[in-house]
Design a protein around this motif. Sequence first.
Motif, PDB file in Angstrom:
ATOM      1  N   SER A   1       8.913  45.970 -14.928  1.00  0.00           N
ATOM      2  CA  SER A   1       9.816  46.994 -14.399  1.00  0.00           C
ATOM      3  C   SER A   1       9.258  48.382 -14.685  1.00  0.00           C
ATOM      4  O   SER A   1       8.823  48.673 -15.798  1.00  0.00           O
ATOM      5  N   ARG A   2       9.283  49.225 -13.649  1.00  0.00           N
ATOM      6  CA  ARG A   2       8.735  50.568 -13.768  1.00  0.00           C
ATOM      7  C   ARG A   2       9.864  51.591 -13.897  1.00  0.00           C
ATOM      8  O   ARG A   2      10.934  51.401 -13.336  1.00  0.00           O
ATOM      9  N   LYS A   3       9.583  52.647 -14.612  1.00  0.00           N
ATOM     10  CA  LYS A   3      10.566  53.714 -14.770  1.00  0.00           C
ATOM     11  C   LYS A   3      10.500  54.628 -13.546  1.00  0.00           C
ATOM     12  O   LYS A   3       9.439  55.200 -13.259  1.00  0.00           O
ATOM     13  N   PRO A   4      11.611  54.778 -12.802  1.00  0.00           N
ATOM     14  CA  PRO A   4      11.577  55.595 -11.582  1.00  0.00           C
ATOM     15  C   PRO A   4      11.160  57.033 -11.861  1.00  0.00           C
ATOM     16  O   PRO A   4      11.572  57.634 -12.867  1.00  0.00           O
TER      17      PRO A   4
ATOM     18  N   GLY B   1       1.858  55.229 -17.575  1.00  0.00           N
ATOM     19  CA  GLY B   1       1.852  53.778 -17.414  1.00  0.00           C
ATOM     20  C   GLY B   1       3.231  53.229 -17.099  1.00  0.00           C
ATOM     21  O   GLY B   1       3.373  52.296 -16.299  1.00  0.00           O
ATOM     22  N   TYR B   2       4.268  53.814 -17.707  1.00  0.00           N
ATOM     23  CA  TYR B   2       5.648  53.362 -17.467  1.00  0.00           C
ATOM     24  C   TYR B   2       6.038  53.586 -16.001  1.00  0.00           C
ATOM     25  O   TYR B   2       6.755  52.794 -15.392  1.00  0.00           O
ATOM     26  N   ALA B   3       5.549  54.668 -15.421  1.00  0.00           N
ATOM     27  CA  ALA B   3       5.896  54.994 -14.041  1.00  0.00           C
ATOM     28  C   ALA B   3       5.135  54.159 -13.021  1.00  0.00           C
ATOM     29  O   ALA B   3       5.592  54.000 -11.880  1.00  0.00           O
ATOM     30  N   THR B   4       3.984  53.627 -13.416  1.00  0.00           N
ATOM     31  CA  THR B   4       3.118  52.968 -12.425  1.00  0.00           C
ATOM     32  C   THR B   4       2.860  51.489 -12.689  1.00  0.00           C
ATOM     33  O   THR B   4       2.748  50.702 -11.749  1.00  0.00           O
ATOM     34  N   LEU B   5       2.771  51.102 -13.946  1.00  0.00           N
ATOM     35  CA  LEU B   5       2.298  49.751 -14.270  1.00  0.00           C
ATOM     36  C   LEU B   5       3.345  48.868 -14.915  1.00  0.00           C
ATOM     37  O   LEU B   5       3.114  47.679 -15.101  1.00  0.00           O
ATOM     38  N   GLY B   6       4.509  49.422 -15.284  1.00  0.00           N
ATOM     39  CA  GLY B   6       5.566  48.603 -15.846  1.00  0.00           C
ATOM     40  C   GLY B   6       5.736  48.772 -17.343  1.00  0.00           C
ATOM     41  O   GLY B   6       4.880  49.322 -18.039  1.00  0.00           O
ATOM     42  N   GLU B   7       6.888  48.265 -17.843  1.00  0.00           N
ATOM     43  CA  GLU B   7       7.280  48.518 -19.227  1.00  0.00           C
ATOM     44  C   GLU B   7       6.353  47.880 -20.249  1.00  0.00           C
ATOM     45  O   GLU B   7       5.989  48.494 -21.246  1.00  0.00           O
ATOM     46  N   LEU B   8       5.937  46.633 -20.014  1.00  0.00           N
ATOM     47  CA  LEU B   8       5.095  45.954 -20.998  1.00  0.00           C
ATOM     48  C   LEU B   8       3.760  46.673 -21.170  1.00  0.00           C
ATOM     49  O   LEU B   8       3.322  46.932 -22.297  1.00  0.00           O
ATOM     50  N   LEU B   9       3.118  47.011 -20.047  1.00  0.00           N
ATOM     51  CA  LEU B   9       1.842  47.715 -20.140  1.00  0.00           C
ATOM     52  C   LEU B   9       2.030  49.110 -20.726  1.00  0.00           C
ATOM     53  O   LEU B   9       1.172  49.612 -21.453  1.00  0.00           O
ATOM     54  N   ALA B  10       3.180  49.742 -20.426  1.00  0.00           N
ATOM     55  CA  ALA B  10       3.461  51.051 -21.009  1.00  0.00           C
ATOM     56  C   ALA B  10       3.559  50.940 -22.531  1.00  0.00           C
ATOM     57  O   ALA B  10       3.028  51.787 -23.269  1.00  0.00           O
ATOM     58  N   TRP B  11       4.241  49.890 -23.008  1.00  0.00           N
ATOM     59  CA  TRP B  11       4.324  49.683 -24.453  1.00  0.00           C
ATOM     60  C   TRP B  11       2.940  49.484 -25.053  1.00  0.00           C
ATOM     61  O   TRP B  11       2.605  50.072 -26.089  1.00  0.00           O
ATOM     62  N   ILE B  12       2.118  48.664 -24.397  1.00  0.00           N
ATOM     63  CA  ILE B  12       0.761  48.406 -24.895  1.00  0.00           C
ATOM     64  C   ILE B  12      -0.020  49.712 -24.990  1.00  0.00           C
ATOM     65  O   ILE B  12      -0.730  49.966 -25.970  1.00  0.00           O
ATOM     66  N   ILE B  13       0.121  50.577 -23.963  1.00  0.00           N
ATOM     67  CA  ILE B  13      -0.578  51.866 -23.982  1.00  0.00           C
ATOM     68  C   ILE B  13      -0.059  52.737 -25.117  1.00  0.00           C
ATOM     69  O   ILE B  13      -0.829  53.342 -25.873  1.00  0.00           O
ATOM     70  N   GLY B  14       1.283  52.803 -25.259  1.00  0.00           N
ATOM     71  CA  GLY B  14       1.864  53.625 -26.318  1.00  0.00           C
ATOM     72  C   GLY B  14       1.423  53.165 -27.694  1.00  0.00           C
ATOM     73  O   GLY B  14       1.068  53.982 -28.556  1.00  0.00           O
ATOM     74  N   TRP B  15       1.415  51.859 -27.908  1.00  0.00           N
ATOM     75  CA  TRP B  15       0.980  51.306 -29.188  1.00  0.00           C
ATOM     76  C   TRP B  15      -0.507  51.581 -29.402  1.00  0.00           C
ATOM     77  O   TRP B  15      -0.951  51.890 -30.508  1.00  0.00           O
ATOM     78  N   ASP B  16      -1.268  51.493 -28.316  1.00  0.00           N
ATOM     79  CA  ASP B  16      -2.696  51.769 -28.366  1.00  0.00           C
ATOM     80  C   ASP B  16      -2.965  53.238 -28.696  1.00  0.00           C
ATOM     81  O   ASP B  16      -3.907  53.562 -29.421  1.00  0.00           O
ATOM     82  N   LEU B  17      -2.140  54.149 -28.171  1.00  0.00           N
ATOM     83  CA  LEU B  17      -2.346  55.579 -28.421  1.00  0.00           C
ATOM     84  C   LEU B  17      -2.189  55.932 -29.896  1.00  0.00           C
ATOM     85  O   LEU B  17      -2.732  56.940 -30.357  1.00  0.00           O
ATOM     86  N   ILE B  18      -1.449  55.096 -30.633  1.00  0.00           N
ATOM     87  CA  ILE B  18      -1.342  55.323 -32.075  1.00  0.00           C
ATOM     88  C   ILE B  18      -2.727  55.220 -32.710  1.00  0.00           C
ATOM     89  O   ILE B  18      -3.058  55.970 -33.639  1.00  0.00           O
ATOM     90  N   LEU B  19      -3.541  54.298 -32.195  1.00  0.00           N
ATOM     91  CA  LEU B  19      -4.916  54.173 -32.686  1.00  0.00           C
ATOM     92  C   LEU B  19      -5.682  55.471 -32.468  1.00  0.00           C
ATOM     93  O   LEU B  19      -6.508  55.867 -33.291  1.00  0.00           O
TER      94      LEU B  19
END
Length: 489
Positions: free
Chosen positions: A5-8, A97-115
């Motif tokens: 699901s993507r964030k509108p 990522g939330y706007a284009t690729l969906g919630e799961l991938l957005a979470w993965i990106i956000g968690w990755d950005l912590i790195l």
Amino acid sequence: MGLSSRKPLAILMAEASDEGEHSLKRSLTAMNLTLLGIGAIIGAGIFVLTGTAAAEHAGPAIVLSFVFAGLGCAFAGLCYAEFASMIPIAGSAYTYGYATLGELLAWIIGWDLILEYLFAASTVAVGWSGYFTQMLRIAGIELPHAFVNAPLTVEGTTFHATGAIINLPAVLLVLALTALLVVGIKESARLNNFIVYLKVSIVLAVIAFGAFYVDTANWVPFIPEQLTDPATGIPIAGKFGWSGIFAGAGVIFFAYIGFDAVSTAAQEAKNPQRDLPIGILASLTVCTILYILMALVMTGLVPFPQLNVAEPVYVALDAAPALNWLKIMATIGAVAGLASVVLVMLMGQPRIFYAMSRDGLLPPVFGKVHPKYKTPWLATIITGVAASFFAGVFPIGILGHLVSIGTLFAFVIVCAGILVLRYRSPELERPFRTPFVPFVPLGGIAMCGWLMYNLPVDTWLRLAVWMALGLAIYFLYGRTHSKLAEHGD
């Protein structure tokens, strides 16, 4: 609601225009954003990694390594600029990522950005500590070994005690800058502006005065012949030749990390749709030019094998006795420069937390905005405490590789997101358009993916462990608290 699901975009734009008590204060201009980018970029790369990469991989052709690494960042920067102008909201690649690729991938990106942001702050703080203690040493002050080194070192996947207690200067730097960031983004930007002017002036001085003492014989051959294994006669990958140039690009990629931090300040920009692309692309352009000129001067002052030291700028200037006065300035520039990198990294991470908390994927504590200072103060304190712990305890090597792979992965996702959004929503208004689509996004994906491929296997294993931990948090908390899931797509 599914994992894809993507964030509108309508919701994102409404959040971007929110001026309520839980919103961030808009106070940054295009110049502030450009200087934030330069502040984040010019640091460990120009003061440390240039010499290492030249000595071990590319020789004088380290200049070409900077060009190739800069090209990969330019591709990603052009994609970041389009997203930043369309979605001018805190969160950087996570929000895109939330706007284009969906919630799961957005979470993965956000968690990755912590790195990228959290560990980059820790990594550079460790480097700052080394230069700071060197500066004190020049002044005749010697700090105890036990309090300026990490208590742990790593060999492969095994940690060993070093006998040290804590890297205290690194810890104190992170905590001091954290306190500044709680007080306000404008105040932090003012300090960063001063430091950027200082360190760029010193870099320009090294380039201008050092150029008079360059021995062009040190540039011959410009691309040293690739080394071979004496026993087998097989060429050694990454040791000079074109193989070394590309290996050098992978090493000095760390030098470019930071321009994307500009996009995390989207909700604090006065005119984000115009100023964010300027800040991203201008900072990247300025730093690439400075890197190339600095590399030419350093490899021209001394034979490149001599640059494989912790303070290569100091060593290069040491070859010209008339530039002794500049060695002290270069050390001061390194101390100031590395401090500003830590400042911008510590600024970026809480804004990722803020965006994820606003979406319900992290607890509300990460989204608390200070009623007076209008900063994500609790997230800033949490980030600062965590970063100071890692800086005080862990060695720089393990932290640096994690930063590189985290950043490269984020760049790949942003480039892919541009392709997806151009296909799914071609009608959307784009104040800045990435040129030559699909070639620029595909070039970014290919270049950054290739650099990821060349990172050590143990770095990939640590990334896998980190991502597994992140997915566990998402499925145990984030998915069940998602505001997008509560309100429907």
